[in-house]
Design an enzyme around this catalytic site. Sequence first.
Site, PDB file in Angstrom:
ATOM      1  N   HIS A   3      19.692 -17.642  62.244  1.00 40.24           N
ATOM      2  CA  HIS A   3      20.831 -16.922  61.674  1.00 40.24           C
ATOM      3  C   HIS A   3      20.725 -15.464  62.109  1.00 40.24           C
ATOM      4  O   HIS A   3      19.842 -14.742  61.646  1.00 40.24           O
ATOM      5  CB  HIS A   3      20.760 -17.077  60.139  1.00 40.24           C
ATOM      6  CG  HIS A   3      21.783 -16.304  59.377  1.00 40.24           C
ATOM      7  ND1 HIS A   3      21.731 -16.174  57.998  1.00 40.24           N
ATOM      8  CD2 HIS A   3      22.895 -15.635  59.764  1.00 40.24           C
ATOM      9  CE1 HIS A   3      22.760 -15.448  57.588  1.00 40.24           C
ATOM     10  NE2 HIS A   3      23.475 -15.102  58.640  1.00 40.24           N
ATOM     11  N   ASP A  37      15.950 -16.170  59.649  1.00 41.39           N
ATOM     12  CA  ASP A  37      16.848 -15.028  59.469  1.00 41.39           C
ATOM     13  C   ASP A  37      16.422 -13.821  60.298  1.00 41.39           C
ATOM     14  O   ASP A  37      15.383 -13.224  60.039  1.00 41.39           O
ATOM     15  CB  ASP A  37      16.829 -14.587  57.995  1.00 41.39           C
ATOM     16  CG  ASP A  37      17.534 -15.572  57.096  1.00 41.39           C
ATOM     17  OD1 ASP A  37      18.708 -15.880  57.363  1.00 41.39           O
ATOM     18  OD2 ASP A  37      16.914 -16.027  56.108  1.00 41.39           O
ATOM     19  N   MET A  56      28.340 -17.640  53.519  1.00 34.97           N
ATOM     20  CA  MET A  56      27.349 -16.836  52.783  1.00 34.97           C
ATOM     21  C   MET A  56      27.691 -16.853  51.288  1.00 34.97           C
ATOM     22  O   MET A  56      28.834 -16.613  50.901  1.00 34.97           O
ATOM     23  CB  MET A  56      27.336 -15.388  53.274  1.00 34.97           C
ATOM     24  CG  MET A  56      26.783 -15.168  54.667  1.00 34.97           C
ATOM     25  SD  MET A  56      25.107 -15.786  54.948  1.00 34.97           S
ATOM     26  CE  MET A  56      24.152 -14.867  53.738  1.00 34.97           C
ATOM     27  N   ASP A  75      24.312 -20.350  52.199  1.00 29.71           N
ATOM     28  CA  ASP A  75      23.085 -19.542  52.306  1.00 29.71           C
ATOM     29  C   ASP A  75      23.129 -18.371  51.320  1.00 29.71           C
ATOM     30  O   ASP A  75      24.026 -17.533  51.385  1.00 29.71           O
ATOM     31  CB  ASP A  75      22.992 -19.024  53.755  1.00 29.71           C
ATOM     32  CG  ASP A  75      21.748 -18.194  54.040  1.00 29.71           C
ATOM     33  OD1 ASP A  75      20.851 -18.145  53.184  1.00 29.71           O
ATOM     34  OD2 ASP A  75      21.686 -17.610  55.141  1.00 29.71           O
ATOM     35  N   GLY A  76      22.123 -18.331  50.443  1.00 29.23           N
ATOM     36  CA  GLY A  76      21.981 -17.208  49.508  1.00 29.23           C
ATOM     37  C   GLY A  76      21.999 -17.649  48.060  1.00 29.23           C
ATOM     38  O   GLY A  76      23.004 -18.167  47.575  1.00 29.23           O
ATOM     39  N   GLY A  77      20.863 -17.498  47.394  1.00 32.09           N
ATOM     40  CA  GLY A  77      20.796 -17.804  45.962  1.00 32.09           C
ATOM     41  C   GLY A  77      20.970 -19.281  45.634  1.00 32.09           C
ATOM     42  O   GLY A  77      21.300 -19.634  44.501  1.00 32.09           O
ATOM     43  N   MET A 124      17.175 -10.026  61.258  1.00 24.67           N
ATOM     44  CA  MET A 124      17.890  -8.830  60.789  1.00 24.67           C
ATOM     45  C   MET A 124      17.413  -7.617  61.570  1.00 24.67           C
ATOM     46  O   MET A 124      16.210  -7.460  61.793  1.00 24.67           O
ATOM     47  CB  MET A 124      17.601  -8.590  59.311  1.00 24.67           C
ATOM     48  CG  MET A 124      17.897  -9.781  58.424  1.00 24.67           C
ATOM     49  SD  MET A 124      17.457  -9.413  56.727  1.00 24.67           S
ATOM     50  CE  MET A 124      17.856 -10.980  55.939  1.00 24.67           C
ATOM     51  N   GLY A 131      15.615 -19.958  50.180  1.00 24.48           N
ATOM     52  CA  GLY A 131      14.398 -19.198  50.441  1.00 24.48           C
ATOM     53  C   GLY A 131      13.561 -19.062  49.184  1.00 24.48           C
ATOM     54  O   GLY A 131      12.613 -19.827  48.951  1.00 24.48           O
ATOM     55  N   SER A 132      13.951 -18.093  48.340  1.00 27.20           N
ATOM     56  CA  SER A 132      13.175 -17.809  47.126  1.00 27.20           C
ATOM     57  C   SER A 132      12.994 -19.030  46.239  1.00 27.20           C
ATOM     58  O   SER A 132      11.890 -19.257  45.729  1.00 27.20           O
ATOM     59  CB  SER A 132      13.873 -16.738  46.294  1.00 27.20           C
ATOM     60  OG  SER A 132      14.240 -15.685  47.115  1.00 27.20           O
ATOM     61  N   GLY A 169      16.671 -11.600  50.770  1.00 31.95           N
ATOM     62  CA  GLY A 169      16.440 -12.830  50.024  1.00 31.95           C
ATOM     63  C   GLY A 169      16.429 -12.495  48.541  1.00 31.95           C
ATOM     64  O   GLY A 169      16.414 -11.320  48.159  1.00 31.95           O
ATOM     65  N   GLY A 170      16.457 -13.517  47.725  1.00 32.08           N
ATOM     66  CA  GLY A 170      16.290 -13.335  46.292  1.00 32.08           C
ATOM     67  C   GLY A 170      17.481 -12.767  45.546  1.00 32.08           C
ATOM     68  O   GLY A 170      17.342 -12.296  44.412  1.00 32.08           O
ATOM     69  N   HIS A 184      15.208 -22.538  58.419  1.00 32.07           N
ATOM     70  CA  HIS A 184      16.174 -21.440  58.562  1.00 32.07           C
ATOM     71  C   HIS A 184      15.427 -20.156  58.922  1.00 32.07           C
ATOM     72  O   HIS A 184      14.444 -19.796  58.282  1.00 32.07           O
ATOM     73  CB  HIS A 184      16.949 -21.278  57.257  1.00 32.07           C
ATOM     74  CG  HIS A 184      18.113 -20.340  57.340  1.00 32.07           C
ATOM     75  ND1 HIS A 184      19.301 -20.677  57.961  1.00 32.07           N
ATOM     76  CD2 HIS A 184      18.286 -19.086  56.879  1.00 32.07           C
ATOM     77  CE1 HIS A 184      20.145 -19.653  57.879  1.00 32.07           C
ATOM     78  NE2 HIS A 184      19.549 -18.665  57.230  1.00 32.07           N
ATOM     79  N   MET A 225      21.657 -11.799  62.126  1.00 27.27           N
ATOM     80  CA  MET A 225      22.323 -10.697  61.419  1.00 27.27           C
ATOM     81  C   MET A 225      22.001  -9.432  62.204  1.00 27.27           C
ATOM     82  O   MET A 225      21.229  -8.571  61.760  1.00 27.27           O
ATOM     83  CB  MET A 225      21.812 -10.625  59.970  1.00 27.27           C
ATOM     84  CG  MET A 225      22.335 -11.767  59.111  1.00 27.27           C
ATOM     85  SD  MET A 225      21.363 -12.029  57.621  1.00 27.27           S
ATOM     86  CE  MET A 225      20.084 -13.099  58.263  1.00 27.27           C
ATOM     87  N   SER A 239      14.360 -21.214  54.011  1.00 27.02           N
ATOM     88  CA  SER A 239      14.379 -19.961  54.768  1.00 27.02           C
ATOM     89  C   SER A 239      12.992 -19.338  54.765  1.00 27.02           C
ATOM     90  O   SER A 239      12.446 -19.000  53.702  1.00 27.02           O
ATOM     91  CB  SER A 239      15.373 -18.990  54.127  1.00 27.02           C
ATOM     92  OG  SER A 239      15.177 -17.706  54.687  1.00 27.02           O
TER      93      SER A 239
HETATM   94  C1  DX5 Z   1      20.141 -13.486  53.413  1.00 27.67           C
HETATM   95  C2  DX5 Z   1      19.603 -14.591  54.296  1.00 27.67           C
HETATM   96  C3  DX5 Z   1      19.174 -15.813  53.590  1.00 27.67           C
HETATM   97  C4  DX5 Z   1      17.998 -15.629  52.672  1.00 27.67           C
HETATM   98  C5  DX5 Z   1      18.226 -16.555  51.531  1.00 27.67           C
HETATM   99  O1  DX5 Z   1      20.717 -12.507  54.200  1.00 27.67           O
HETATM  100  O2  DX5 Z   1      20.597 -14.978  55.223  1.00 27.67           O
HETATM  101  O3  DX5 Z   1      18.927 -16.877  54.492  1.00 27.67           O
HETATM  102  O4  DX5 Z   1      16.762 -15.945  53.248  1.00 27.67           O
HETATM  103  O5  DX5 Z   1      17.283 -16.307  50.591  1.00 27.67           O
HETATM  104  P1  DX5 Z   1      17.431 -16.748  49.074  1.00 27.67           P
HETATM  105  O6  DX5 Z   1      17.470 -18.251  49.070  1.00 27.67           O
HETATM  106  O7  DX5 Z   1      16.222 -16.167  48.466  1.00 27.67           O
HETATM  107  O8  DX5 Z   1      18.717 -16.170  48.565  1.00 27.67           O
HETATM  108 ZN    ZN Z   2      20.254 -16.821  56.438  1.00 27.97          ZN
END
Ligand code: DX5
Ligand code: ZN
Length: 216
Positions: A66, A35, A137, A175-177, A37, A197-198, A144-145, A33, A68, A8
């Site tokens: 993605h 994102d 999710m 997706d996420g963590g 927002m 991502g992180s 992120g993070g 990926h 949002m 991401s």
């Molecule tokens: C959160 C995003 C994710 C985010 C994931 O709303 O949809 O794609 O970038 O980031 P990490 O891997 O840091 O949780």
């Molecule tokens: Zn995402």
Amino acid sequence: MSTIIAPSILAADFANLERDIKLIHDSKAEWVHFDVMDGLFVPNISFGFPILQAVRKHTNKFIDVHLMIVQPEKYIKEFAKQGADGISVHYEGNLHIHSLLQQIREEGVKAGLVLNPHTPISLIKDVLHLVDTLLIMSVNPGFGGQKFIPETVKRVEEAKKLCDELNPNTIIQVDGGVNVENAPLLKAAGARSLVAGSAVFKSSNPTQYIQQLLEA
Ligand code: DX5
Ligand code: ZN
């Protein structure tokens, strides 16, 4: 079938975006990926069309957008035009999921449906035949993070059962963590694509980390 890693770019260094895109491009990751927002659907604002154009310029890998955002139907055409290969919309907050998925497919890109951690998997069964990517999710969207929600693993198992029955071509994505610790559990549960991502960009060697996620 090998896992599709989707780093991401929300966690990339935007002042060095070209470098980070190149890093993904040269890695074993198959997807990027992206994102989006809007500060309404989620309490955070990320990026939109100009950044998508910039990413598109530096890779021919699959760009997995993605959304949002509220009223995604207004922007699907433009995201497809600006280089998205897949567009995912949330089940939550959208009144006409069937039509949204059709709209995405009509633009010639892969259609994704996203479920927040509270949304029952079973709700999607009557549109699953239109879903190319089912994104579960594993955090609440917006940042992120965040910490991985462990109940996700069970939800992926449930989604896998439903997909096996109704549309085995659907790619289940998480997706996420996501990191090398939970990746094996997610793969065993049926996840085919992992967004990270992180974990990737904060690691000392992102390229190697992508490889580790792939092999985890
Ligand atoms: C959160 C995003 C994710 C985010 C994931 O709303 O949809 O794609 O970038 O980031 P990490 O891997 O840091 O949780
Ligand atoms: Zn995402």
